[in-house]
Design a protein around this motif. Structure first.
Motif, short mmCIF file in Angstrom:
data_model
loop_
_atom_site.label_atom_id
_atom_site.label_comp_id
_atom_site.label_asym_id
_atom_site.label_seq_id
_atom_site.Cartn_x
_atom_site.Cartn_y
_atom_site.Cartn_z
N PRO A 196 98.38 -26.95 85.77
CA PRO A 196 98.78 -26.56 84.41
C PRO A 196 100.28 -26.62 84.16
N LEU A 197 101.08 -26.20 85.14
CA LEU A 197 102.53 -26.24 84.96
C LEU A 197 103.01 -27.68 84.78
N LEU A 198 102.50 -28.58 85.61
CA LEU A 198 102.89 -29.99 85.51
C LEU A 198 102.42 -30.58 84.19
N ARG A 199 101.22 -30.22 83.77
CA ARG A 199 100.68 -30.71 82.50
C ARG A 199 101.62 -30.33 81.35
N THR A 200 102.15 -29.11 81.40
CA THR A 200 103.07 -28.67 80.35
C THR A 200 104.37 -29.46 80.39
N TYR A 201 104.91 -29.66 81.57
CA TYR A 201 106.11 -30.49 81.71
C TYR A 201 105.89 -31.86 81.07
N LEU A 202 104.74 -32.49 81.38
CA LEU A 202 104.48 -33.85 80.90
C LEU A 202 104.33 -33.89 79.38
N MET A 203 103.70 -32.87 78.80
CA MET A 203 103.53 -32.83 77.35
C MET A 203 104.87 -32.73 76.64
N MET A 204 105.88 -32.22 77.34
CA MET A 204 107.20 -32.08 76.73
C MET A 204 108.11 -33.27 77.03
N GLY A 205 107.57 -34.28 77.71
CA GLY A 205 108.38 -35.45 78.01
C GLY A 205 108.94 -35.48 79.41
N GLY A 206 108.39 -34.65 80.30
CA GLY A 206 108.85 -34.61 81.68
C GLY A 206 108.44 -35.84 82.47
N TRP A 207 109.06 -36.02 83.63
CA TRP A 207 108.78 -37.17 84.49
C TRP A 207 108.74 -36.72 85.95
N VAL A 208 108.19 -37.60 86.81
CA VAL A 208 107.98 -37.22 88.21
C VAL A 208 108.50 -38.30 89.15
N SER A 209 108.63 -37.92 90.41
CA SER A 209 108.98 -38.86 91.48
C SER A 209 107.84 -39.85 91.68
N ASP A 210 108.13 -40.95 92.38
CA ASP A 210 107.10 -41.98 92.62
C ASP A 210 106.30 -41.71 93.88
N HIS A 211 106.49 -40.55 94.47
CA HIS A 211 105.74 -40.17 95.68
C HIS A 211 105.54 -38.65 95.67
N ALA A 212 104.53 -38.22 96.40
CA ALA A 212 104.26 -36.79 96.58
C ALA A 212 104.59 -36.40 98.01
N VAL A 213 105.16 -35.23 98.17
CA VAL A 213 105.46 -34.69 99.49
C VAL A 213 104.26 -33.89 99.99
N VAL A 214 103.87 -34.13 101.22
CA VAL A 214 102.79 -33.38 101.85
C VAL A 214 103.43 -32.19 102.56
N ASP A 215 103.29 -31.01 101.96
CA ASP A 215 103.94 -29.79 102.48
C ASP A 215 102.88 -28.94 103.17
N ARG A 216 102.77 -29.10 104.47
CA ARG A 216 101.71 -28.39 105.21
C ARG A 216 102.03 -26.91 105.38
N LYS A 217 103.29 -26.54 105.34
CA LYS A 217 103.65 -25.13 105.44
C LYS A 217 103.12 -24.36 104.24
N MET A 218 103.26 -24.93 103.02
CA MET A 218 102.79 -24.29 101.80
C MET A 218 101.36 -24.73 101.44
N ASN A 219 100.79 -25.65 102.22
CA ASN A 219 99.46 -26.20 101.95
C ASN A 219 99.37 -26.77 100.54
N THR A 220 100.35 -27.63 100.22
CA THR A 220 100.37 -28.26 98.90
C THR A 220 100.82 -29.72 99.01
N LEU A 221 100.51 -30.47 97.96
CA LEU A 221 101.15 -31.74 97.68
C LEU A 221 102.05 -31.48 96.49
N HIS A 222 103.29 -31.94 96.54
CA HIS A 222 104.11 -31.71 95.35
C HIS A 222 104.92 -32.94 94.98
N VAL A 223 105.19 -33.04 93.68
CA VAL A 223 106.01 -34.11 93.13
C VAL A 223 107.25 -33.50 92.51
#
Length: 245
Positions: A196-223
């Motif tokens: 949801p947070l990313l969806r809101t960023y994108l609706m406002m004209g946000g942009w992302v990196s061309d890769h996702a980081v695999v963060d095993r410490k936080m158990n997430t993928l993030h851009v």
């Protein structure tokens, strides 16, 4: 004593945290929401401002996030995101910036007004402090990419960062979705899987990196996610300011 108020709307109040007690409450909510095995906290907590969204009737903390204010791109190496992304392209950015991080909503609270109030509080802060860019790490739960392929395909086709700001690969474990994916996304599945947070960023004209980081410490993928305040469509700005007003 409570920190400076940012916004009061409907049943929720957003304010800046003040003191060790407020920070402990934010860390406890983060630990619950992120399901981390250890109490969530790091060295950035001490240099950030923390926003708390509460239900004053019950005293429940329903949402929190932290903000690191930077005077410009020359300071971007101080950010949390700089641990994972090569941000040299942003060093020439002249305006004031805020890194928003550790955003979470209490897992037992589903009210969409919580996210609206959180963004309203951020808008109030941005206006007050003359911020020109928001950025941070937007996280997908878990570290397996398969269930998010449609979402990543949408990011590739519509929302990659402008070349002048594009973050470079720095983390040792990444998913290079922009170069690897060759699929037409299922838009329904993509939106279902998009945080949801990313969806809101994108609706406002946000942009992302061309890769996702695999963060095993936080158990997430993030851009890495960026949003230039001047690029927010007028209708979206009006919506945000209607929450603040």
């Amino acid at each position: 004593m409570t920190g400076a108020p940012l916004l009061s709307k409907g049943r929720y109040r957003a304010r800046l945290a003040e003191g060790a007690g407020d920070l402990a409450r934010a860390r406890a909510l983060r630990t619950l929401a992120f399901e981390t095995p250890e109490h969530d906290g790091d060295r950035f907590d001490g240099i950030c401002s923390h926003v708390l969204v509460e239900d004053p009737r019950t005293g429940t903390l329903v949402c929190c996030f932290r903000m690191l204010t930077l005077e410009g791109g020359a300071d971007v190496a101080r950010s949390y995101s700089a641990q994972f992304y090569g941000l040299s392209a942003l060093e020439s950015y002249a305006g004031r910036m805020v890194e928003m991080g550790r955003f979470c909503i209490h897992p037992e609270w589903r009210d969409p007004d919580i996210l609206r109030v959180a963004w309203g509080a951020m808008t109030a802060y941005v206006d007050r402090e003359g911020i020109e860019m928001l950025f941070g790490c937007s996280s997908f739960a878990g570290t397996e990419t398969e269930r998010y392929l449609d979402a990543f395909a949408v990011l590739k086709s519509r929302h990659l960062a402008p070349k002048r700001w594009l973050p470079r690969v720095k983390a040792p474990d990444v998913f290079r979705f922009a170069s690897k994916l060759r699929r037409k996304p299922d838009m329904k599945q993509a939106m279902l899987r998009m945080p949801p947070l990313l969806r809101t960023y994108l609706m406002m004209g946000g942009w992302v990196s061309d890769h996702a980081v695999v963060d095993r410490k936080m158990n997430t993928l993030h851009v890495f996610t960026g949003l230039e305040i001047g690029d927010i469509p007028p209708a979206r700005k009006k919506l945000l300011r209607s929450v603040v007003g």
